[in-house]
Design a protein around this motif. Structure first.
Motif, short mmCIF file in Angstrom:
data_model
loop_
_atom_site.label_atom_id
_atom_site.label_comp_id
_atom_site.label_asym_id
_atom_site.label_seq_id
_atom_site.Cartn_x
_atom_site.Cartn_y
_atom_site.Cartn_z
N ARG A 47 0.81 -1.23 0.00
CA ARG A 47 0.00 0.00 0.00
C ARG A 47 0.83 1.27 0.00
O ARG A 47 0.38 2.31 -0.50
CB ARG A 47 -0.92 0.03 1.23
N PHE A 48 2.04 1.20 0.61
CA PHE A 48 2.82 2.43 0.83
C PHE A 48 4.25 2.32 0.30
O PHE A 48 4.86 1.25 0.36
CB PHE A 48 2.86 2.75 2.33
N GLU A 54 1.20 6.82 -0.50
CA GLU A 54 0.42 5.70 -1.02
C GLU A 54 0.87 5.27 -2.40
O GLU A 54 1.31 6.09 -3.21
CB GLU A 54 -1.07 6.07 -1.08
N ASN A 61 -6.06 1.32 -2.09
CA ASN A 61 -5.79 2.76 -2.16
C ASN A 61 -6.65 3.44 -3.22
O ASN A 61 -6.65 4.66 -3.31
CB ASN A 61 -4.31 3.02 -2.48
#
Length: 200
Positions: A47-48, A54, A61
């Motif tokens: 996700r990151f 993000e 997301n």
């Protein structure tokens, strides 16, 4: 534990096989034994970016799936280590149901103990659910535990099997402690009888 009866919501499609528990909740989040606050770490490495920003392409997301309560995923979901933090993270994020063609045994059992419904479907049924989920927020899916049905946005129905005892526990919000408390009267009666046995 929150009961699971009927859940209607957006399903997020995650077309990845062999998703292990380290992908679900990376090791750096295992320092806590609290069940809350782990949603921020769910699929953190997917996700990151390292700077915390993000990754736009990751499904959770994307605007349509940020509040998804159902996850449609590839085969062998939850493999790897036995960390119970994995279902904790899913639940804290808001996911109450995971649908796949197969699950790792320990993860599968941990889901039921934490109020998450893992559903096993056939490959062709999973493909239908992927197609429904990929339509985004315009298409909602309903999971009805009592009827053991998944209802798609166009009226299609997929039946699923579940162990009757596990079904009972989810419908009534009973984890292991809740099951024990159901026997409270019998436990109290037994302990009261112990008073009649001074040698114990």
């Amino acid at each position: 534990m929150q009961a699971f009866t009927v859940l209607t919501g957006v399903a997020a499609p995650l077309r990845v096989i062999n998703i292990d528990t380290d992908m679900i909740i990376p090791k750096q989040y295992l320092k806590t034994i609290k069940r809350t606050g782990l949603g921020k770490g769910l699929f953190a490495e997917a996700r990151f970016n390292p700077d915390g920003s993000e990754i736009p392409d990751f499904v959770l997301n994307q605007p349509a799936y940020r509040d998804a309560q159902i996850l449609v995923a590839g085969d062998n979901f939850g493999c790897g280590s036995s960390r119970e933090h994995a279902p904790w993270a899913l639940l804290d994020f808001g996911i109450r149901c995971v649908i796949s063609t197969s699950f790792a045994d320990i993860f599968y059992n941990n889901c039921f103990k934490n109020g998450i419904l893992p559903i096993v479907v056939k490959p062709e049924e999973l493909e239908m659910l992927f197609e429904d989920a990929e339509r985004g927020s315009n298409a909602t899916v309903t999971v009805d535990l009592e009827s053991q049905e998944i209802r798609g946005p166009d009226g299609g129905v997929i039946r699923f099997e579940i162990d009757p005892f596990r079904k009972h526990c989810l419908l009534n919000g009973l984890d292991d402690i809740g099951l024990t408390l159901e026997k409270g009267a019998a436990i109290d009666a037994y302990e009261n009888k112990l008073g009649e046995r001074p040698w114990l």
